[in-house]
Design an enzyme around this catalytic site. Structure first.
Site, short mmCIF file in Angstrom:
data_model
loop_
_atom_site.label_atom_id
_atom_site.label_comp_id
_atom_site.label_asym_id
_atom_site.label_seq_id
_atom_site.Cartn_x
_atom_site.Cartn_y
_atom_site.Cartn_z
N ARG A 293 -0.59 -9.20 12.96
CA ARG A 293 -1.23 -8.15 12.16
C ARG A 293 -2.06 -8.75 11.03
O ARG A 293 -3.11 -8.22 10.67
CB ARG A 293 -0.18 -7.18 11.62
CG ARG A 293 0.19 -6.13 12.68
CD ARG A 293 1.60 -5.62 12.53
NE ARG A 293 1.85 -4.99 11.26
CZ ARG A 293 3.06 -4.91 10.71
NH1 ARG A 293 4.11 -5.41 11.32
NH2 ARG A 293 3.20 -4.31 9.56
N ARG B 207 11.23 -5.47 4.74
CA ARG B 207 10.92 -4.03 4.59
C ARG B 207 11.88 -3.17 5.40
O ARG B 207 12.24 -3.49 6.52
CB ARG B 207 9.49 -3.77 5.07
CG ARG B 207 9.19 -2.27 5.24
CD ARG B 207 7.74 -1.93 5.28
NE ARG B 207 6.97 -2.74 6.19
CZ ARG B 207 5.64 -2.80 6.16
NH1 ARG B 207 4.95 -2.11 5.28
NH2 ARG B 207 4.99 -3.55 7.03
N LYS C 36 0.82 -1.21 0.00
CA LYS C 36 0.00 0.00 0.00
C LYS C 36 0.86 1.27 0.00
O LYS C 36 0.65 2.17 -0.81
CB LYS C 36 -0.93 0.03 1.24
CG LYS C 36 -1.91 -1.13 1.32
CD LYS C 36 -2.84 -1.00 2.51
CE LYS C 36 -2.15 -1.06 3.85
NZ LYS C 36 -1.46 -2.34 4.13
N ARG D 281 -9.74 0.72 8.64
CA ARG D 281 -9.27 -0.65 8.92
C ARG D 281 -10.33 -1.46 9.65
O ARG D 281 -10.10 -2.63 9.92
CB ARG D 281 -8.04 -0.58 9.80
CG ARG D 281 -6.74 -0.88 9.08
CD ARG D 281 -5.64 -0.71 10.13
NE ARG D 281 -4.43 -1.38 9.84
CZ ARG D 281 -3.38 -0.85 9.23
NH1 ARG D 281 -3.46 0.37 8.74
NH2 ARG D 281 -2.28 -1.53 9.08
N ARG E 188 11.29 -1.43 10.94
CA ARG E 188 10.23 -1.08 11.89
C ARG E 188 10.19 -2.07 13.06
O ARG E 188 10.37 -3.27 12.85
CB ARG E 188 8.87 -1.09 11.18
CG ARG E 188 8.58 0.18 10.43
CD ARG E 188 7.39 0.07 9.51
NE ARG E 188 6.22 -0.59 10.08
CZ ARG E 188 5.03 -0.67 9.47
NH1 ARG E 188 4.87 -0.11 8.27
NH2 ARG E 188 4.04 -1.29 10.03
P1 ADP Z 1 1.00 -1.93 7.57
O1 ADP Z 1 2.12 -1.45 6.76
O2 ADP Z 1 1.27 -3.20 8.30
O3 ADP Z 1 -0.31 -1.99 6.86
P2 ADP Z 1 0.68 0.60 8.99
O4 ADP Z 1 1.94 1.35 8.88
O5 ADP Z 1 -0.47 1.01 8.15
O6 ADP Z 1 0.95 -0.97 8.80
O7 ADP Z 1 0.19 0.58 10.52
C1 ADP Z 1 1.06 0.24 11.57
C2 ADP Z 1 0.27 0.13 12.86
O8 ADP Z 1 -0.36 1.39 13.16
C3 ADP Z 1 -0.87 -0.88 12.83
O9 ADP Z 1 -0.46 -2.20 13.12
C4 ADP Z 1 -1.80 -0.30 13.93
O10 ADP Z 1 -1.31 -0.59 15.23
C5 ADP Z 1 -1.65 1.20 13.71
N1 ADP Z 1 -2.66 1.71 12.75
C6 ADP Z 1 -2.43 2.27 11.53
N2 ADP Z 1 -3.58 2.61 10.93
C7 ADP Z 1 -4.58 2.25 11.77
C8 ADP Z 1 -6.01 2.32 11.72
N3 ADP Z 1 -6.64 2.83 10.65
N4 ADP Z 1 -6.70 1.85 12.77
C9 ADP Z 1 -6.08 1.34 13.85
N5 ADP Z 1 -4.75 1.25 13.97
C10 ADP Z 1 -3.99 1.69 12.95
P1 ADP Z 2 2.06 -1.87 3.17
O1 ADP Z 2 2.05 -0.36 3.21
O2 ADP Z 2 0.87 -2.45 2.49
O3 ADP Z 2 2.30 -2.49 4.50
P2 ADP Z 2 4.66 -1.55 1.77
O4 ADP Z 2 4.37 -0.65 0.63
O5 ADP Z 2 5.37 -0.99 2.93
O6 ADP Z 2 3.30 -2.30 2.25
O7 ADP Z 2 5.44 -2.82 1.18
C1 ADP Z 2 5.93 -3.87 2.03
C2 ADP Z 2 7.34 -4.27 1.57
O8 ADP Z 2 7.27 -4.97 0.31
C3 ADP Z 2 8.28 -3.09 1.33
O9 ADP Z 2 9.57 -3.51 1.71
C4 ADP Z 2 8.19 -2.84 -0.19
O10 ADP Z 2 9.41 -2.30 -0.70
C5 ADP Z 2 7.95 -4.26 -0.71
N1 ADP Z 2 7.05 -4.30 -1.89
C6 ADP Z 2 5.95 -3.54 -2.12
N2 ADP Z 2 5.33 -3.89 -3.27
C7 ADP Z 2 6.07 -4.94 -3.79
C8 ADP Z 2 5.95 -5.75 -4.96
N3 ADP Z 2 4.94 -5.56 -5.84
N4 ADP Z 2 6.88 -6.70 -5.16
C9 ADP Z 2 7.90 -6.90 -4.26
N5 ADP Z 2 8.06 -6.16 -3.14
C10 ADP Z 2 7.16 -5.18 -2.89
#
Ligand code: ADP
Ligand code: ADP
Ligand code: ZN
Length: 214
Positions: free
Chosen positions: A171, A127, A13, A88, A160
């Site tokens: 998660r 990541r 995302k 979420r 992270r």
């Molecule tokens: P991911 O990359 O795993 O999707 P995020 O960076 O979006 O994770 O979120 C990291 C953490 O921040 C989540 O595991 C949660 O604890 C908190 N968080 C982020 N967005 C939300 C939301 N919309 N509602 C509740 N908690 C959230």
């Molecule tokens: P989210 O925000 O959904 O948690 P991220 O954008 O942070 O996901 O992506 C998670 C990890 O996977 C990062 O290290 C990113 O560089 C990698 N990544 C994202 N999209 C792809 C893809 N299409 N193929 C391989 N690696 C990816």
């Protein structure tokens, strides 16, 4: 364009959000980034959020919704925005709908990035994130040009705290129970686009733009 990015943790995302918001020149609103910034700065919000984040649990709805509502009312969101990692829960989605209705606007499209569980664990485990600007890297799939240093701002690239295998599994479980029902919620509203997130970063982006009609 008012967009929502939906998908499990590690789906890509944040990566696609950066591409999409560059193209549309709209603000990228990541609730995860907002929380991480507050944790780093040691604010009250950061202290409240950190415990939940470290356990892989969701921060309570009322805390998140209030932050997003304030952010959406800022001037730069008037022509569009992209929400990444929010909503979420179904409750967050319903509250978002009422906030937007009050502002007399609505979501145009919800982009659902579909990725298998094994791939999620591999992506989250590799990541790396820039501590200064939030840019996202991957040790194998998107390495920084200089190890440990952000290509964009020269900041420190780190892993992270919540990207450990245990927390990622937790998660994913939280995603299945709390967030996955939003796929049904938005398909009923007929503005859901599902994209095959197993492809490489460029191809996923291409499919998103094609689905948005660009
Ligand atoms: P991911 O990359 O795993 O999707 P995020 O960076 O979006 O994770 O979120 C990291 C953490 O921040 C989540 O595991 C949660 O604890 C908190 N968080 C982020 N967005 C939300 C939301 N919309 N509602 C509740 N908690 C959230
Ligand atoms: P989210 O925000 O959904 O948690 P991220 O954008 O942070 O996901 O992506 C998670 C990890 O996977 C990062 O290290 C990113 O560089 C990698 N990544 C994202 N999209 C792809 C893809 N299409 N193929 C391989 N690696 C990816
Ligand atoms: Zn950076």
């Amino acid at each position: 364009m008012r967009l929502v990015l939906l998908g499990p943790p590690g789906a890509g995302k944040g990566t696609q959000a950066a591409n999409i918001t560059d193209s549309y020149k709209i603000p990228h609103i990541s609730t995860g980034d907002i929380f991480r910034k507050n944790v780093k700065e040691g604010t009250e919000l950061g202290k409240k959020a950190k415990g939940y984040m470290d356990k892989g649990e969701l921060v309570p709805d009322e805390v998140v919704v209030a932050i997003v509502e304030d952010r959406l009312k800022e001037e730069d969101c008037s022509d569009g925005f992209l929400l990444d990692g929010f909503p979420r829960t179904v409750n967050q989605a319903e509250q978002l709908d009422s906030v937007l209705a009050e502002m007399d606007v609505a979501i145009d499209k919800v982009i659902n990035i579909d990725v298998r569980k094994d791939t999620l664990v591999e992506r989250a485990a590799g990541r790396r994130v820039c501590r200064s600007c939030g840019a996202t890297y991957h040790v194998m799939f998107k390495p920084a040009q200089k190890k440990g240093i952000c290509d964009l701002c020269g900041g420190e690239v780190y892993q992270r705290d919540d990207d450990t295998e245990d927390t990622v599994s937790k998660r994913i479980e939280v995603y299945i129970n709390e967030t996955q029902p939003l796929i049904e919620y938005y398909s009923r509203k007929q503005n859901l686009i599902t994209i095959d997130g197993e492809q490489n970063i460029q191809k996923v982006f291409k499919d998103i733009m094609a689905a948005l009609g660009v």
